[in-house]
Design an enzyme around this catalytic site. Structure first.
Site, PDB file in Angstrom:
ATOM      1  N   GLU A  99       0.820  -1.215   0.000  1.00  0.00           N
ATOM      2  CA  GLU A  99       0.000   0.000   0.000  1.00  0.00           C
ATOM      3  C   GLU A  99       0.852   1.263   0.000  1.00  0.00           C
ATOM      4  O   GLU A  99       0.512   2.250  -0.661  1.00  0.00           O
ATOM      5  CB  GLU A  99      -0.955  -0.007   1.198  1.00  0.00           C
ATOM      6  CG  GLU A  99      -2.131  -0.960   1.058  1.00  0.00           C
ATOM      7  CD  GLU A  99      -1.753  -2.417   1.266  1.00  0.00           C
ATOM      8  OE1 GLU A  99      -2.515  -3.294   0.833  1.00  0.00           O
ATOM      9  OE2 GLU A  99      -0.684  -2.671   1.877  1.00  0.00           O
ATOM     10  N   HIS A 107     -11.309  -6.258   8.254  1.00  0.00           N
ATOM     11  CA  HIS A 107     -12.013  -5.936   7.016  1.00  0.00           C
ATOM     12  C   HIS A 107     -13.302  -5.159   7.282  1.00  0.00           C
ATOM     13  O   HIS A 107     -14.253  -5.257   6.523  1.00  0.00           O
ATOM     14  CB  HIS A 107     -12.349  -7.217   6.240  1.00  0.00           C
ATOM     15  CG  HIS A 107     -11.165  -8.000   5.797  1.00  0.00           C
ATOM     16  ND1 HIS A 107     -10.480  -8.840   6.638  1.00  0.00           N
ATOM     17  CD2 HIS A 107     -10.526  -8.059   4.604  1.00  0.00           C
ATOM     18  CE1 HIS A 107      -9.476  -9.400   5.988  1.00  0.00           C
ATOM     19  NE2 HIS A 107      -9.484  -8.940   4.741  1.00  0.00           N
TER      20      HIS A 107
END
Length: 325
Positions: free
Chosen positions: A60, A130
């Protein structure tokens, strides 16, 4: 007009942006032929080629560092972080580079054409890694814009406005609604202005404020309150940074009460910033303390997701407590 779910509206917006500008590129983990983990970028690689829609390594920090570089040299990068929970390795690139490029150069150069898309929030039994809603972390950073849509129509118009904005935008997508939220969406190009809240429905007794997936919760709670004779004004903030103080304050001056609902934990959540500002703006008009209905101050629990969520029942109870204060 066409029937679209939230994913299709986002895909449509990306398609329009890429067709309009040859320098627009989409990239992230599995966004190419696979179309992303939720299929938001489906068919874009087939249509625009591997040079404009492509997979990145699982890094990321690298995705956003690369995006900053692309934006700095004039391209239109649309970077995807696969889940908002995974945005933290890129935190340094976003808050120390993306947000500050323009300022540190005295406006000689910038990364203003950068858009970062990422799905956020619970409701899909995703557990602690998540399901998070990290918008408040970025709201503390001048130089960014933060946008959260509530339905397909809003998603397309706000995403196109974000892509074309002259500032870096973090665009949080409520993944719980990706396929659940369906509505009429114009097939043509349109934009919804950033930084402007929308009064979704008018009322006289209390103002209910939220964004993203929690707007559905507010609407359900308002219907429950209506049966008790309580008239609720519902506002979708839409942009967290900058946020529309004027629209919210005008509503609270009218109703005398404010309830803020967000899925992120209570402590340090953006509701606290809103409450402090509205208390300052509307102190003499308030009939009861400003109420926050938020997620719990715990990691997001898989087994107890239902208990964690600031649902319509918790919201309804808070509405009645505020009205009866």
């Amino acid at each position: 007009m066409a029937q679209m779910n939230l994913l299709q509206a986002i895909n449509n917006a990306l398609d329009i942006a890429m067709a309009e500008n040859d320098s627009a590129v989409c990239f992230g983990e599995d966004v190419g032929h696979f179309g992303g983990v939720f299929r938001a970028t489906s068919n874009l690689q087939e249509k625009y080629g591997k040079a404009r829609c492509f997979n990145t390594p699982l890094t990321e920090q690298g995705i956003i560092g690369f995006a900053n570089g692309l934006a700095a040299q004039g391209s239109l990068p649309i970077a995807e972080i696969q889940f908002a929970d995974y945005i933290f390795p890129a935190f340094d690139q976003i808050v120390n580079e993306s947000a500050k490029f323009r300022y540190r150069s005295g406006n000689e150069f910038d990364v203003g054409k950068l858009t970062i898309r990422t799905p956020y929030g619970g409701g899909i039994a995703g557990g602690l890694y998540h399901s998070q809603s990290p918008e408040a972390y970025f709201a503390h950073t001048p130089g960014l814009k933060i946008v959260v849509p509530r339905n397909p129509y809003q998603a397309k118009g706000l995403l196109l406005a974000s892509i074309r904005d002259d500032n870096p935008v973090v665009f949080f997508e409520p993944k719980k609604l990706y396929r659940a939220s369906v509505g009429e969406v114009p097939e043509e190009d349109y934009q919804i202005p950033l930084g402007k809240a929308e009064v979704v429905s008018t009322g006289s007794d209390i103002s209910l404020l939220g964004w993203g997936a929690q707007m559905e919760t507010l609407e359900k709670a308002a219907k429950m309150a209506e049966k008790q004779g309580v008239s609720c004004e519902i506002i979708d903030l839409r942009s967290i940074l900058p946020w529309d103080v004027e629209t919210v304050a005008n509503s609270v001056i009218k109703t005398g009460r404010l309830l803020i609902n967000h899925e992120a934990p209570l402590t340090g959540g953006f509701a606290g910033e809103i409450a402090a500002t509205i208390q300052s703006e509307c102190f003499l008009h308030l009939e009861s303390p400003i109420t926050r209905v938020c997620g719990l101050d715990t990691p997001f629990p898989l087994a107890h997701e239902k208990e964690y969520m600031p649902d319509e029942l918790k919201t309804f109870e808070a509405i009645m407590a505020s009205v009866n204060y």
